[in-house]
Motif scaffolding. Sequence first.
Motif, PDB file in Angstrom:
ATOM      1  N   UNK A 152      12.070  -7.146  -1.536  1.00  0.00           N
ATOM      2  CA  UNK A 152      12.337  -5.713  -1.525  1.00  0.00           C
ATOM      3  C   UNK A 152      11.418  -4.953  -2.466  1.00  0.00           C
ATOM      4  N   UNK A 153      11.084  -5.541  -3.604  1.00  0.00           N
ATOM      5  CA  UNK A 153      10.184  -4.878  -4.542  1.00  0.00           C
ATOM      6  C   UNK A 153       8.799  -4.673  -3.957  1.00  0.00           C
ATOM      7  N   UNK A 154       8.291  -5.672  -3.245  1.00  0.00           N
ATOM      8  CA  UNK A 154       6.969  -5.562  -2.621  1.00  0.00           C
ATOM      9  C   UNK A 154       6.991  -4.544  -1.486  1.00  0.00           C
ATOM     10  N   UNK A 155       8.090  -4.509  -0.744  1.00  0.00           N
ATOM     11  CA  UNK A 155       8.206  -3.558   0.359  1.00  0.00           C
ATOM     12  C   UNK A 155       8.227  -2.129  -0.187  1.00  0.00           C
ATOM     13  N   UNK A 156       9.035  -1.900  -1.222  1.00  0.00           N
ATOM     14  CA  UNK A 156       9.084  -0.553  -1.825  1.00  0.00           C
ATOM     15  C   UNK A 156       7.713  -0.158  -2.370  1.00  0.00           C
ATOM     16  N   UNK A 157       6.975  -1.118  -2.889  1.00  0.00           N
ATOM     17  CA  UNK A 157       5.661  -0.825  -3.475  1.00  0.00           C
ATOM     18  C   UNK A 157       4.675  -0.333  -2.417  1.00  0.00           C
ATOM     19  N   UNK A 158       4.696  -0.935  -1.217  1.00  0.00           N
ATOM     20  CA  UNK A 158       3.728  -0.501  -0.203  1.00  0.00           C
ATOM     21  C   UNK A 158       4.146   0.802   0.460  1.00  0.00           C
ATOM     22  N   UNK A 159       5.391   1.248   0.202  1.00  0.00           N
ATOM     23  CA  UNK A 159       5.824   2.545   0.705  1.00  0.00           C
ATOM     24  C   UNK A 159       5.431   3.688  -0.232  1.00  0.00           C
ATOM     25  N   UNK A 160       4.817   3.382  -1.363  1.00  0.00           N
ATOM     26  CA  UNK A 160       4.493   4.426  -2.340  1.00  0.00           C
ATOM     27  C   UNK A 160       3.351   5.331  -1.872  1.00  0.00           C
TER      28      UNK A 160
END
Length: 477
Positions: free
Chosen positions: A356-364
């Motif tokens: 989830x952390x990596x997914x949120x990061x690419x949504x930035x």
Amino acid sequence: MSNSDFGLIGLAVMGQNLVLNVESRGFQVSVYNRTTSVTEEFVAAHPDKKLVGTSTLEEFVQSLATPRKVMIMVKAGGPVDAVIESLIPLLDQGDIIIDGGNSLYTDTERRDKYCSEAGMRFIGAGVSGGEEGALKGPSIMPGGPESTWEVMKPIFESISAKVDGEPCVVHIGEGGAGHFVKMVHNGIEYGDMQLICEAYNIFKAAGFSNEELADIFADWNEGDLESFLIEITANIFKQKDPETGKDIVDLIVDKAGQKGTGRWTVMGSVEQAVPFSTIAGSVEARILSSMRDQRKVASGILEGPDNWTCDLAGLSKEDLVAKVRNALYASKIVSYAQGLDLISKVGADKGWDLKLGEIAKIWRGGCIIRARFLNRITEAYQSDTPPTNLMLSPFFTEVLNKGQQDWREVVALAATNGIPVPSFGGSLAYYDAYRAERLPANLLQAQRDFFGAHTYERTDKPEGEFFHTEDWPDLIS
């Protein structure tokens, strides 16, 4: 001319912009469109670009270096299957087919299996950012085998948006993982947009001008609510219609469209038994908006407050702005919490090991839901003790605790004035239910046992033991 590094099928605006993005990173690109004139016009319009226009699929495939990398940008559903069927006889073992459209992830899983059995490699890649993102750098969510990702990584990382020097793309997981995460992303996007619209609706009923709204949203975009959608909303309120000189937002019919990804996300949440009130409310709101003729009739029959005016009950405009801001922020947190819960649940069931952390990061960056607080989500899920629910991460807990009273007052104000706020209200109901030590499901279980002998657990017995009442009172005739 040497063979191309990359090929794309489907030259609508998204496809064209992706081609120009890829070419700008130093790659030669072959293009094909079913309507040959579209291909010819596109290539002719960019004579200085390393583009290879082709008039047949055979010519297109032969123009690509191996292993061939073919991206499909056509309408989801049957058109994607049709292109794949036409491509497979022309490709060699190990060539890569990439579906970059908004396909349903279960279709992607089916296509992955089909292509694999035919000796091809398949990637379902969610691409977010709209036309501008496609050209300047989108957020990309590719799913498929790790080995295939490694082949595509140089191209995907080069064309994606960058935040703090990091590309907004990461290998999501196997099979349909990429399109699944993109689907949930779109559901969250539905929620974000509806929450903003509900804030707007309250403000308009309270007598705010579009000039005031432009200033409010511009101010919000300087703080914790900074996001692409808040920014464009501020700009929308400034836009004049060149024909009439009026504000364009006031001339647009209140009937929303949708392409299906929001509905898919809600259906997925129901299948997985994940609460989804914020996003479900946003989908319902779009459906109700499309029933415009019925709403016009009902407005003269069904009684209630005039929801074009709002009694502020002694609140100043400044107070209302502050309260709505807190309600919007809190509801937004709930929307993301629900979306991330669905990702987590399906990821675990599928064995995708979704981070989830990596997914949120690419949504930035690059994508439609890009927002400042995604950094906080990344921090929460990359910490040593990731939360079981986003609301329980200390930063978000503090925001919710501080804003919850304003949130309640906004929902109550809207209800009193007949202003529909399905996503504000649904978010608050979820928040209150999640924090409730006791819910009325004990009565529900009693009802189920009464009419269907479905059994229940007891508070005075060990957990996991089930009971049935044999002698419920007879119904009164």
